[in-house]
Design a protein around this motif. Structure first.
Motif, mmCIF file in Angstrom:
data_model
loop_
_atom_site.group_PDB
_atom_site.id
_atom_site.type_symbol
_atom_site.label_atom_id
_atom_site.label_comp_id
_atom_site.label_asym_id
_atom_site.label_seq_id
_atom_site.Cartn_x
_atom_site.Cartn_y
_atom_site.Cartn_z
ATOM 1 N N LEU A 198 0.857 -1.256 -0.148
ATOM 2 C CA LEU A 198 -0.045 -0.185 -0.020
ATOM 3 C C LEU A 198 0.740 1.265 -0.128
ATOM 4 O O LEU A 198 0.558 2.383 -0.697
ATOM 5 N N GLU A 225 -8.204 2.473 -8.320
ATOM 6 C CA GLU A 225 -9.079 1.167 -7.848
ATOM 7 C C GLU A 225 -8.079 0.202 -7.533
ATOM 8 O O GLU A 225 -8.248 -0.579 -6.349
ATOM 9 N N LYS A 226 -6.980 0.548 -7.610
ATOM 10 C CA LYS A 226 -5.786 -0.419 -7.267
ATOM 11 C C LYS A 226 -5.329 0.001 -5.966
ATOM 12 O O LYS A 226 -5.103 -1.072 -5.008
ATOM 13 N N GLU A 265 -7.119 1.534 -3.737
ATOM 14 C CA GLU A 265 -8.400 1.027 -2.730
ATOM 15 C C GLU A 265 -8.447 -0.493 -2.600
ATOM 16 O O GLU A 265 -9.031 -0.823 -1.424
ATOM 17 N N LYS A 266 -8.285 -1.176 -3.483
ATOM 18 C CA LYS A 266 -8.080 -2.711 -3.251
ATOM 19 C C LYS A 266 -7.221 -3.208 -2.105
ATOM 20 O O LYS A 266 -7.469 -3.934 -1.332
ATOM 21 N N VAL A 267 -5.878 -2.448 -2.121
ATOM 22 C CA VAL A 267 -5.035 -2.905 -1.115
ATOM 23 C C VAL A 267 -5.531 -2.172 0.174
ATOM 24 O O VAL A 267 -5.064 -2.839 1.170
ATOM 25 N N GLU A 268 -5.986 -1.082 0.248
ATOM 26 C CA GLU A 268 -6.511 -0.549 1.221
ATOM 27 C C GLU A 268 -7.562 -1.343 2.035
ATOM 28 O O GLU A 268 -7.567 -1.512 3.390
ATOM 29 N N TYR A 269 -8.549 -1.837 1.152
ATOM 30 C CA TYR A 269 -9.449 -2.751 1.854
ATOM 31 C C TYR A 269 -8.754 -4.099 2.542
ATOM 32 O O TYR A 269 -9.185 -4.253 3.554
ATOM 33 N N LEU A 270 -7.565 -4.497 1.838
ATOM 34 C CA LEU A 270 -7.115 -5.660 2.460
ATOM 35 C C LEU A 270 -6.514 -5.314 3.770
ATOM 36 O O LEU A 270 -6.381 -6.113 4.749
ATOM 37 N N GLU A 285 -8.926 -4.933 6.359
ATOM 38 C CA GLU A 285 -9.456 -6.028 6.796
ATOM 39 C C GLU A 285 -8.475 -6.893 7.619
ATOM 40 O O GLU A 285 -8.909 -7.539 8.731
#
Length: 581
Positions: free
Chosen positions: A175, A187-188, A190-195, A198
């Protein structure tokens, strides 16, 4: 370009497994824009931090040789750091926490040599040379704090991690790289931020490493010192952030007296911190560190420490009461009445004493793992390690004798003793047997066909910690993350802008420069209408030269940018105040 780091004898002590993280600084890769970013941050920091930072910071700037106008050259920094007993090395972004802390234990500052982009001038989640060089380096000139940092590294590098910690490390590293890389699709990110979110929000028991990293964050990175009503900054994350060094002093950022409870306060590396901890002095930091260390498996050992090692699924070490050390990946412990009575590793294992591998007991010899009973013999108050030569003879524990040893918890070892090994104090630490069978109740743990059985001697597990006892026993190379920092792709437009920055920089440094600053200003205004930092630098030079006409043009342009781009308005305002000061 300096591509070596052999400029400080402290670095000669670094083991190979730490050297793998070191990379060349490659000074000529810093662009004129990078230099301008460093200069802006340092000028603003020195001006502002002189009011809110601990007194050691400004003194340290002088001692560590950091220049305000130029990104530090690691080669030069090391010559100066040597005088205060430290060194510095360049690395690629985040490195594993254990390695980061072990560098500190060796008096070595780890410096991510990349520098934040202009867009992230106030704060970046990625470690960079502003954070490490301008944040960490000056404050270590304070000897009391430097010793805290060293001791923290010594203890922290032994903290046991979990598999979850390794996942979080890799996700945060990715990230930070994506956020700092220019042009990364949203979007890339945001995807890692979500991970990351989580993983951070996962309800699991925090590991020792997770807890001690919290202490590190709330002291070394984001610490305040003094009183709750008049705190001063000493944490590198605050010292290097021109945004958060100011915002952290506001009332809405809660100030809390520092104590061991900070170990249980998590943090979000991508956001400003809602609370900060205040220590009364640097000595108190060491007291809390020792208080926390007393809770670690490093000092408590026992069944809980062994379980931590098993859960980590990583290389670790246990030390028995005789001092013998067993290093490997621990896979099983048999317990009895809350105490370990048998341990087992499932990987190549090394035996050591005083952190040095025992001859003929390395990973080649114990390539299939290692197992041994722990504790006292059943019905005998005297443990093997405490037996005198007469006691050993009385219980038939002698070379060449067939013997059946029954340990508490129904562990039996039956075979012929070949030899034993003693420590420097005369205590037996290892007994080797042939034709040996080891059982736990009806389960066979070792049988004669497997060869010689080496039994570690110790009545208890006194210590458990991450990593090997002897670093040379294992191949610890090639543990660097596969996620690499993304190098900026330069367009011709960006190259042309860098050349304009370079021209202005050269003009400032050359006494008889004939550069037409007004022409540069109009070119920037026309081709790069959103760039503000170069216009600010031109305004500074115009003010110094008494060129009021050009200064007025720059000021008007900067005022327009303040009105149209609220996100940078305060940066421009602060820059103009520095010029006019």
């Amino acid at each position: 370009m300096h591509t070596n780091y052999e400029s400080n004898p402290i670095l000669d002590r670094l083991p190979k497994h730490l050297r793998q993280f070191i990379k060349p600084q490659n000074y000529n890769e810093y662009t004129p824009i990078n230099q301008a970013v460093w200069r802006y941050v340092m000028r603003k920091n020195v001006d502002y931090l002189s009011k809110v930072a601990h007194e050691s910071y400004l003194e340290g700037l002088k001692k560590t040789g950091l220049e305000i106008d130029k990104i530090p050259d690691m080669y030069g920094m090391n010559r100066i750091l040597k005088e205060i007993g430290w060194a510095a090395v360049a690395v690629d972004g985040f490195i594993p926490p254990n390695a980061f802390m072990e560098f500190q234990a060796y008096h070595v500052l780890v410096i991510a040599s990349d520098i934040r982009q202009l867009e992230n001038i106030e704060y970046t989640p990625a470690p960079d040379i502003i954070h490490e060089g301008a944040g960490h380096a000056p404050i270590i000139a304070n000897k009391e704090y430097a010793e805290y940092l060293r001791r923290f590294g010594e203890i922290g590098s032994k903290a046991i991690s979990s598999a979850h910690d390794y996942e979080i490390y890799e996700a945060i590293r990715e990230l930070s790289i994506l956020k700092e890389a220019e042009g990364t699709p949203l979007e890339k990110i945001e995807k890692v931020e979500y991970l990351v979110n989580e993983l951070q929000n996962k309800k699991i028991e925090p590991s020792e490493m997770a807890l001690i990293r919290n202490l590190h964050w709330w002291t070394v990175e984001y610490g305040l010192i003094g009183t709750l009503n008049d705190p001063k900054i000493y944490g590198a994350g605050l010292l290097s952030s021109i945004g958060e060094s100011a915002s952290c002093m506001r009332e809405e950022v809660k100030k809390i007296p520092y104590d061991i409870s900070a170990a249980y306060q998590g943090f979000d590396i991508t956001k400003p911190q809602p609370q900060l901890y205040v220590t009364p002095d640097f000595a108190y930091l060491s007291l809390v560190l020792e208080e926390f260390a007393n809770t670690m498996a490093l000092r408590t050992g026992g069944i809980s420490g062994l379980n931590k090692l098993i859960e980590s699924k990583a290389l670790g070490t246990i030390e028995l009461s005789t001092g013998i050390q067993i290093s490997g990946i621990f896979s099983r412990v048999i317990e009895h009445q809350g105490k370990p009575i048998y341990i087992h590793t499932s990987s190549p294992t090394s035996l050591a004493y005083h952190d040095r591998e025992l001859i003929n007991h390395g990973t080649d010899y114990h390539s299939q793992g290692f197992g041994s009973p722990i504790g006292k013999l059943k019905g005998i108050n005297l443990s093997i390690e405490d037996m005198s030569p007469k006691d050993l003879q009385a219980y038939n524990i002698e070379e060449g004798k067939d013997i059946k040893l029954e340990f508490e918890g129904n562990i039996t070892v039956e075979g012929r003793i070949i030899t034993g090994r003693r420590n420097i104090k005369g205590k037996i630490i290892l007994i080797s047997l042939e034709n040996c069978t080891v059982r736990h109740q009806d389960e066979i743990l070792f049988q004669p066909e497997w060869g010689i059985y080496d039994m570690a001697i110790g009545k208890k597990v006194s210590s458990c910690y991450s990593g090997p006892a002897d670093n040379s026993s294992f191949d610890l190379i090639s543990h660097v993350s596969a996620t690499k920092t993304i190098k900026q792709h330069k367009t011709q437009e960006k190259i042309d802008l860098e050349n304009l920055y370079l021209a202005v920089r050269n003009h400032r440094e050359e006494a008889n420069s004939k550069l037409d600053l007004e022409q540069i200003f109009h070119e920037v205004h026309k081709i790069y209408p959103e760039d503000w930092l170069l216009t600010l630098e031109i305004a500074e030079l115009a003010y110094q030269a008494g060129n009021n006409q050009l200064l007025d043009q720059c000021t008007k342009r900067l005022n327009d940018l303040q009105n149209t781009k609220s996100s940078i308005a305060h940066l421009i305002k602060d820059g103009m105040e520095l010029i006019m000061a």
